[in-house]
Design a protein around this motif. Sequence first.
Motif, short mmCIF file in Angstrom:
data_model
loop_
_atom_site.label_atom_id
_atom_site.label_comp_id
_atom_site.label_asym_id
_atom_site.label_seq_id
_atom_site.Cartn_x
_atom_site.Cartn_y
_atom_site.Cartn_z
N ASP A 1 0.20 -1.99 -5.28
CA ASP A 1 -0.48 -2.36 -4.04
C ASP A 1 0.50 -3.10 -3.11
N GLY A 2 0.41 -2.79 -1.82
CA GLY A 2 1.28 -3.46 -0.84
C GLY A 2 2.72 -2.99 -0.96
N GLY B 1 -7.96 -10.73 6.88
CA GLY B 1 -7.40 -9.38 6.95
C GLY B 1 -7.78 -8.61 8.19
N SER B 2 -7.05 -7.52 8.43
CA SER B 2 -7.22 -6.62 9.59
C SER B 2 -6.71 -7.30 10.87
N TYR C 1 -1.22 -15.41 4.82
CA TYR C 1 -1.51 -13.98 4.75
C TYR C 1 -0.21 -13.20 4.79
N GLY D 1 -0.13 -9.85 3.78
CA GLY D 1 -0.44 -8.43 3.90
C GLY D 1 -0.38 -7.73 2.56
N GLY D 2 -0.19 -8.48 1.49
CA GLY D 2 -0.26 -7.93 0.12
C GLY D 2 -1.45 -8.59 -0.55
N MET D 3 -2.44 -7.77 -0.91
CA MET D 3 -3.66 -8.32 -1.48
C MET D 3 -3.38 -9.13 -2.76
N TYR E 1 -11.62 -9.37 4.09
CA TYR E 1 -11.33 -8.08 4.72
C TYR E 1 -12.67 -7.48 5.13
N LEU F 1 -10.32 -2.01 1.87
CA LEU F 1 -9.91 -2.15 0.46
C LEU F 1 -10.85 -1.37 -0.46
N ARG F 2 -10.23 -0.69 -1.42
CA ARG F 2 -10.98 0.22 -2.29
C ARG F 2 -11.70 -0.51 -3.42
N GLU G 1 -9.26 -2.17 -6.18
CA GLU G 1 -8.84 -3.43 -5.56
C GLU G 1 -9.95 -4.48 -5.56
#
Length: 280
Positions: free
Chosen positions: A86-87, A162-163, A188, A190-192, A209, A220-221, A225
């Motif tokens: 991820d990220g 996020g976003s 933040y 940008g990497g969860m 998010y 985010l899935r 995630e």
Amino acid sequence: MQEIIKAIEEASVKIKDLIQEGDVSKSEQENSTGDTQLKLDIASDEIIENIFKTIPSIKAIVSEEQENIIPLNENGKYLIAYDPLDGSSLADVNLSVGSIYGIYENDFSGKNIVASVYVVFGPRVEMVVTQDSVKMYRLLKGEFKFIQDIQLNEKGNLNAPGSTQNCWAPYHKKMIDDIFNDGYRLRYSGGMVPDLHQILLKGGGLFSYPGTSDRPKGKLRQLFEVFPFALSYEKAGGAAIDGYKRVLEVETLHIHDTSPCFFGSKKEIEKVLEVYSKNV
Ligand code: F6P
């Protein structure tokens, strides 16, 4: 479960070498959500799949990088959904990245997640395993050693929104502004994985998010995630919601479904619930 955790440790040592020595450029392929895959994403995915294929207790796996579920052993007990790296686009600027694993029984759904593991590849490699409690291990001389249990405070002081602001609903923007005005610090990357790991280790705060104008169901899935981290936050004494209810109660209709999500310690999540309940 122990052999699955061992398999993740083995994969993580290989992925660490790959991040350090591998090619961080883009491949020619796209994943199921249309993101261009990096060569690192594809290689990490292969490492994990090849190791999981040797474990008899795994019934099926599904990777964020692949379209479909891969059946493994009919009599296996566990289903694993994983995001291999991820990220990964942060690797070329040398920021931390991570792998996330959700371990399910019966079906891939929030209510059936039984354990989760994430691994942060940063200046150090750390693995956090959530079952009944949340335990952190660190890679030291080639072995993962237990370091500490993780427990959130009732309230923290970090805020990871996020976003982008121009896609936020006005009430979401006001909520985030209010949180900053209460003295919270922006954290933040940008990497969860590193962003949520930081909040867990520094006692608490909020990672959000939300549903946005460009992505009403968030980015985010769920399986790869959101649910794995929701389990960690709940077991660490915090909470994880979609704005209105526990995110682990959100239904999954498709393996690649996304969901708005908020992870935090109790006080911050109470604030999100208060704001969102007035803006259904
Ligand atoms: O899943 C992709 C991801 O890179 C997460 O690791 C991260 O939290 C999120 O996207 C960042 O998205 P944005 O740049 O829209 O805030």
